[in-house]
Design a protein around this motif. Structure first.
Motif, short mmCIF file in Angstrom:
data_model
loop_
_atom_site.label_atom_id
_atom_site.label_comp_id
_atom_site.label_asym_id
_atom_site.label_seq_id
_atom_site.Cartn_x
_atom_site.Cartn_y
_atom_site.Cartn_z
N TYR A 29 0.83 -1.19 0.00
CA TYR A 29 0.00 0.00 0.00
C TYR A 29 0.87 1.25 0.00
O TYR A 29 0.65 2.18 -0.78
CB TYR A 29 -0.95 0.02 1.19
CG TYR A 29 -1.75 1.30 1.26
CD1 TYR A 29 -2.76 1.54 0.35
CD2 TYR A 29 -1.48 2.26 2.23
CE1 TYR A 29 -3.48 2.73 0.38
CE2 TYR A 29 -2.20 3.45 2.28
CZ TYR A 29 -3.20 3.68 1.35
OH TYR A 29 -3.92 4.85 1.39
N LYS A 99 3.28 -0.28 4.76
CA LYS A 99 2.00 -0.92 5.03
C LYS A 99 1.64 -1.81 3.86
O LYS A 99 1.81 -1.44 2.70
CB LYS A 99 0.91 0.13 5.25
CG LYS A 99 1.17 1.04 6.44
CD LYS A 99 0.10 2.12 6.56
CE LYS A 99 -1.25 1.52 6.91
NZ LYS A 99 -2.27 2.57 7.17
N SER A 101 -1.51 -2.90 3.38
CA SER A 101 -2.88 -2.59 3.00
C SER A 101 -3.28 -1.27 3.63
O SER A 101 -2.59 -0.76 4.52
CB SER A 101 -3.84 -3.70 3.43
OG SER A 101 -3.95 -3.76 4.84
N TYR A 102 -4.39 -0.74 3.16
CA TYR A 102 -4.88 0.53 3.68
C TYR A 102 -5.13 0.48 5.18
O TYR A 102 -4.81 1.43 5.91
CB TYR A 102 -6.16 0.93 2.95
CG TYR A 102 -6.75 2.24 3.41
CD1 TYR A 102 -6.28 3.45 2.91
CD2 TYR A 102 -7.79 2.26 4.32
CE1 TYR A 102 -6.81 4.65 3.32
CE2 TYR A 102 -8.34 3.47 4.73
CZ TYR A 102 -7.85 4.66 4.23
OH TYR A 102 -8.40 5.85 4.64
N TYR A 103 -5.69 -0.63 5.65
CA TYR A 103 -6.02 -0.77 7.06
C TYR A 103 -4.93 -1.47 7.87
O TYR A 103 -5.06 -1.60 9.09
CB TYR A 103 -7.33 -1.54 7.22
CG TYR A 103 -8.53 -0.82 6.63
CD1 TYR A 103 -9.09 0.27 7.28
CD2 TYR A 103 -9.08 -1.24 5.43
CE1 TYR A 103 -10.17 0.93 6.74
CE2 TYR A 103 -10.17 -0.58 4.88
CZ TYR A 103 -10.71 0.50 5.54
OH TYR A 103 -11.80 1.16 5.01
N GLY A 104 -3.91 -1.93 7.22
CA GLY A 104 -2.87 -2.66 7.90
C GLY A 104 -1.97 -1.77 8.74
O GLY A 104 -1.88 -0.56 8.53
#
Length: 120
Positions: A29, A99, A101-104
């Protein structure tokens, strides 16, 4: 998972040059600080250079000889090494913060290492 793959290591004579590359792949990300470390036999792994948003850091013993750079589009960091000395012989490792992912969460990633050997 994010993976870092180094390339460009090898054998070079003292005074010569090598350029190391570190390409990030996998689920990415974003990447933040990237750096190069090295570890010689019997020694601790040590930071030699890092780059954060264009700002660079070098340990004293490589200043004026090594240059770290990055290509954000290619997600690749480079270490241009000039005027190499036998003391530079070590396994060089790429390191990155980023990161997956966006939420990681932000994690730290390591490459497998590439051998640099400088002969006299």
């Amino acid at each position: 998972q994010v993976q870092l793959v180094e390339s460009g290591g090898g054998l070079v004579q003292a005074g010569g040059s090598l350029t190391l590359s570190c390409k990030a792949s996998g689920r990415i990300y974003s990447l933040g600080t990237m750096g190069w470390y090295r570890q010689a036999p019997g020694k601790q792994r040590e930071l030699v250079a890092s780059i954060t948003s264009g700002l660079t850091y070098y340990v004293d013993y490589v200043k004026g000889r090594f240059t770290i750079s990055e290509d954000n589009a290619k997600k690749t960091a480079y270490l241009q090494m000039n005027s190499l000395k036998p003391e530079d012989t070590a396994v060089y490792y790429c390191n990155a913060q980023g990161k997956a992912s966006y939420y990681g969460a932000q994690n730290e990633y390591w490459g497998q290492g590439t051998q640099v050997t400088v002969s006299s």
